[in-house]
Scaffold this active site. Structure first.
Site, PDB file in Angstrom:
ATOM      1  N   CYS A  69      55.444  52.932  45.284  1.00 33.86           N
ATOM      2  CA  CYS A  69      55.604  51.910  46.315  1.00 33.86           C
ATOM      3  C   CYS A  69      56.806  52.196  47.208  1.00 33.86           C
ATOM      4  CB  CYS A  69      55.773  50.550  45.640  1.00 33.86           C
ATOM      5  SG  CYS A  69      57.250  50.469  44.600  1.00 33.86           S
ATOM      6  N   CYS A 114      50.191  54.480  35.512  1.00 35.58           N
ATOM      7  CA  CYS A 114      51.035  53.286  35.424  1.00 35.58           C
ATOM      8  C   CYS A 114      51.535  52.825  36.786  1.00 35.58           C
ATOM      9  CB  CYS A 114      52.228  53.555  34.507  1.00 35.58           C
ATOM     10  SG  CYS A 114      51.782  53.770  32.770  1.00 35.58           S
ATOM     11  N   ASP A 145      53.554  54.476  39.149  1.00 31.88           N
ATOM     12  CA  ASP A 145      54.667  55.189  39.756  1.00 31.88           C
ATOM     13  C   ASP A 145      54.887  56.502  39.026  1.00 31.88           C
ATOM     14  OD1 ASP A 145      55.711  53.191  41.711  1.00 31.88           O
ATOM     15  OD2 ASP A 145      56.018  52.012  39.895  1.00 31.88           O
ATOM     16  N   CYS A 187      62.069  51.173  39.656  1.00 30.52           N
ATOM     17  CA  CYS A 187      62.046  52.356  40.519  1.00 30.52           C
ATOM     18  C   CYS A 187      63.382  53.098  40.465  1.00 30.52           C
ATOM     19  CB  CYS A 187      61.723  51.959  41.960  1.00 30.52           C
ATOM     20  SG  CYS A 187      60.074  51.247  42.160  1.00 30.52           S
TER      21      CYS A 187
END
Length: 295
Positions: A68, A41, A43, A112
């Site tokens: 990222c 996916c 992350d 995140c």
């Protein structure tokens, strides 16, 4: 090009606390990790924490992240935030706290910070011997099959972050970001949550207005009705974590509740009482209320 803050870029180029914590046989010390996400996916995060058993204090925290700039910076920020905290204090850390530490994140990258919050919870639950299944939000009815996101998880992130659009939900948990066939259902969930909040606010305001108009304190019945309304507002967050709450009794300013499911067996239940329940009751009903759990 994303508009990252200087703090985000600093922790991306020079991340703190990156790596693993080796297991130890030292007396009074425990090492555990929690992980969320998947490389498929985009992350994934594994958060390692070292705990002083006698005090429940987090002595060290490290991370391993595939992702990222925001994922690396959020993970690094989380380790800095939680070091020195007790486990109960750490459980009160929200994804917003992580984003604020970084000076903000682009909304499209807020997932995140959510990932960091969830990895922290997973590590603490594992240490406390609480079955992950009892707290896994994705055990609920699946809404987004592309990213495996359940109704419970969407409800939680909407409530905790006051989200109002499908696009925001996608930014926080990726739901709706694939084939988008679930967008209509996510919209319905958002609308239902907002309606629940509105009804609670209307009910609370009406009860208080009635008491004020009659120049008298709230009656016992009015107080109980208000308490029940506020508990209904809190329940979705608890349900998303495998728990629940039920009003047991009201004795003057003492509100007695029963914590059920995972909340009842979790040693962080005191934090749940004080931060999720008592604080809201003091704000919406009476500043003198105290919440106690009964078995």
């Amino acid at each position: 090009m994303w508009d990252y803050t200087e703090k985000v870029l600093e922790l991306f180029y020079n991340p703190k606390n990156q790596g693993a914590i080796e297991a130890t046989d030292a007396a009074g010390i425990a090492v555990v990790f929690g992980e969320v996400g998947s490389i498929a996916c985009g992350d994934a995060l594994r958060l390692h924490i070292k705990i002083e058993v006698d005090t429940d204090k987090i002595l060290d925290a490290r991370f391993q992240t595939f992702g990222c700039t925001s994922a690396i910076a959020s993970s690094s920020a989380l380790t800095e935030i939680i070091k020195g905290l007790t486990l109960d204090e750490a459980l009160n850390i929200s994804n917003r706290d992580i984003a604020n530490y970084l000076g903000g994140l682009p909304e499209e990258k807020m997932h995140c910070s959510v990932m960091g919050q969830e990895a922290l919870e997973a590590a603490i639950y594992k240490y406390r011997g609480i079955e992950v299944e009892e707290h896994e939000e994705d055990d609920g009815r699946l809404v987004c099959s592309c990213f495996g996101v359940s109704e419970n998880r969407i409800r939680r992130v909407v409530i905790e972050n006051n989200l109002t659009t499908v696009e925001q939900v996608t930014s926080y948990v990726k739901a709706g970001g694939g084939c988008s066939s679930c967008a209509a259902e996510i919209e319905d969930l958002i609308a239902a949550i907002q309606e629940e909040k509105d009804l609670t606010a209307i009910r609370v305001a009406a009860e208080i207005a009635t008491a004020q108009a009659q120049n008298r304190p709230l009656t016992t019945v009015q107080k109980i009705n208000l308490i029940q309304a506020v508990l209904q507002e809190v329940r979705p967050v608890l349900l998303a974590d495998g728990g629940d709450v039920e009003l047991y009794d009201v004795d003057g300013d003492v509100v007695k509740v029963v914590l059920k499911g995972a909340c009842g067996s979790c040693s962080s239940s005191l934090a749940t009482l004080k931060n999720s329940i008592e604080a809201r009751l003091r704000e919406h009903v009476s500043p003198s209320l105290v919440v106690e759990a009964v078995s």
